[in-house]
Design a protein around this motif. Structure first.
Motif, PDB file in Angstrom:
ATOM      1  N   SER A 153     -37.089  17.133 -22.779  1.00  0.00           N
ATOM      2  CA  SER A 153     -36.511  15.990 -23.473  1.00  0.00           C
ATOM      3  C   SER A 153     -35.013  16.054 -23.221  1.00  0.00           C
ATOM      4  N   TYR A 161     -34.294  10.525 -22.595  1.00  0.00           N
ATOM      5  CA  TYR A 161     -35.520  10.312 -21.829  1.00  0.00           C
ATOM      6  C   TYR A 161     -36.310  11.600 -21.731  1.00  0.00           C
ATOM      7  N   ASP A 162     -37.585  11.463 -21.386  1.00  0.00           N
ATOM      8  CA  ASP A 162     -38.464  12.605 -21.203  1.00  0.00           C
ATOM      9  C   ASP A 162     -38.829  12.743 -19.730  1.00  0.00           C
ATOM     10  N   LYS A 164     -41.686  14.818 -17.393  1.00  0.00           N
ATOM     11  CA  LYS A 164     -42.918  15.603 -17.432  1.00  0.00           C
ATOM     12  C   LYS A 164     -43.289  16.017 -16.012  1.00  0.00           C
ATOM     13  N   TYR A 189     -42.497  12.776 -13.757  1.00  0.00           N
ATOM     14  CA  TYR A 189     -42.665  11.468 -14.396  1.00  0.00           C
ATOM     15  C   TYR A 189     -41.538  11.243 -15.395  1.00  0.00           C
ATOM     16  N   PHE A 190     -40.993  10.034 -15.375  1.00  0.00           N
ATOM     17  CA  PHE A 190     -39.842   9.647 -16.200  1.00  0.00           C
ATOM     18  C   PHE A 190     -40.284   8.672 -17.281  1.00  0.00           C
ATOM     19  N   THR A 191     -39.917   8.973 -18.533  1.00  0.00           N
ATOM     20  CA  THR A 191     -40.211   8.077 -19.643  1.00  0.00           C
ATOM     21  C   THR A 191     -38.944   7.845 -20.459  1.00  0.00           C
ATOM     22  N   VAL A 193     -36.664   6.818 -23.590  1.00  0.00           N
ATOM     23  CA  VAL A 193     -36.906   6.856 -25.029  1.00  0.00           C
ATOM     24  C   VAL A 193     -35.896   5.985 -25.773  1.00  0.00           C
ATOM     25  N   LYS A 204     -37.448   0.051 -15.189  1.00  0.00           N
ATOM     26  CA  LYS A 204     -38.844  -0.342 -14.998  1.00  0.00           C
ATOM     27  C   LYS A 204     -39.437   0.361 -13.782  1.00  0.00           C
ATOM     28  N   THR A 207     -39.947   4.204 -14.427  1.00  0.00           N
ATOM     29  CA  THR A 207     -41.015   4.419 -15.392  1.00  0.00           C
ATOM     30  C   THR A 207     -42.389   4.249 -14.751  1.00  0.00           C
ATOM     31  N   ARG A 210     -45.035   6.746  -9.615  1.00  0.00           N
ATOM     32  CA  ARG A 210     -45.888   7.925  -9.750  1.00  0.00           C
ATOM     33  C   ARG A 210     -45.867   8.807  -8.501  1.00  0.00           C
TER      34      ARG A 210
END
Length: 259
Positions: A153, A161-162, A164, A189-191, A193, A204, A207, A210
């Motif tokens: 995180s 952002y997270d 993984k 992988y980008f998320t 927050v 976009k 996110t 992949r």
């Protein structure tokens, strides 16, 4: 009398990287990292190069210092500076995985479309540079699927952002100078927050993407892995950051004086 302390894992890295877009060099940089039994530090410098430099010259630098607590990397102070058409410095102070305070100089204007970063978002986080150092727990193999079973995180002064990781494969890598050996490849992988503008195309795109991957190799004498190569597909071709020189050595344990 001189008595050695217990032989904790310690090592350092001195590396040079080249950034390219669709095979065209766009930047170069250096990265130095030192890991001791209870402390770590890293510093990086970079600049645009090749075709990109002809259009937009710029330099950047960053550094972080932190402690190693119960096997985890816990940052204390992070600084990043970018000098281009406009200069900007970001400073973040952290304690126990939470942001104590941060500043962006000069202070950017408030954007009403930006999702607000709350106090809760600033807890349980690391800085961007620490997030790129992967500490592998346990006593088993350092290079393997376990290296890709975590994530971070991250708070970078603007975005929360997270990241993984997910195991993809093993491969062998070779720098022009230095490291030649095994590496573990992880999907990344980008998320987002908070702190971002939701309708920005780059948010976009990252996110939804992949196919991003990071290739990790070990710092000698430690259970810490660092990036050897990062690949992000783009509509213009792959964006790649890859080590051209990667020198890593284990450090001897500290020696303390006793009466």
């Amino acid at each position: 009398m001189l008595a050695p302390l217990p032989a904790f894992a310690q090592g350092k890295v001195e590396a040079h990287y080249e950034a390219s877009l669709a095979g065209i060099a766009v930047g170069r940089g250096t990265w130095g990292i030192e890991i001791s039994d209870d402390f770590y530090s890293a510093s990086a410098q970079g600049a645009t190069a090749g075709l990109l430099k002809a259009f937009s010259g710029g330099t950047g630098s960053g550094s972080v210092q932190g402690r190693i607590v119960n096997g985890a990397l816990v940052p204390a102070a992070y600084t990043a500076t970018v000098n281009s058409k406009k200069s900007e410095t970001i400073k973040i102070n952290l304690a126990g995985g939470a942001v104590k305070d941060f500043a962006i100089v000069p202070e950017p204007p408030v954007d009403a479309d930006r999702i607000v970063v709350t106090e809760a978002h600033k807890k349980g986080v690391v800085d961007p540079m620490t997030s790129s150092l992967v500490k592998v727990a346990g006593n088993g193999e350092v290079l393997g699927p376990d290296a890709c079973r975590g994530g971070s995180s991250v708070f970078d002064g603007r975005l929360r952002y997270d990241l993984k990781l997910d195991f993809k494969r093993m491969e062998t890598v070779k720098a022009d100078k230095g490291y030649h050996g095994p590496a573990v490849v992880c999907a990344i992988y980008f998320t987002p927050v908070a702190g971002y503008i939701a309708d920005r195309p780059v948010i976009k795109y990252l996110t939804a993407e992949r196919r991003m991957e990071i290739v990790l190799v070990p710092i000698a004498g430690t259970r810490v892995l660092v990036p050897f190569r990062l690949t992000i597909p783009t509509p213009f071709g792959p964006a790649v950051l890859e080590a051209t020189q990667f020198n890593t050595v284990a450090l001897p344990p500290r020696v303390a004086k006793t009466q």
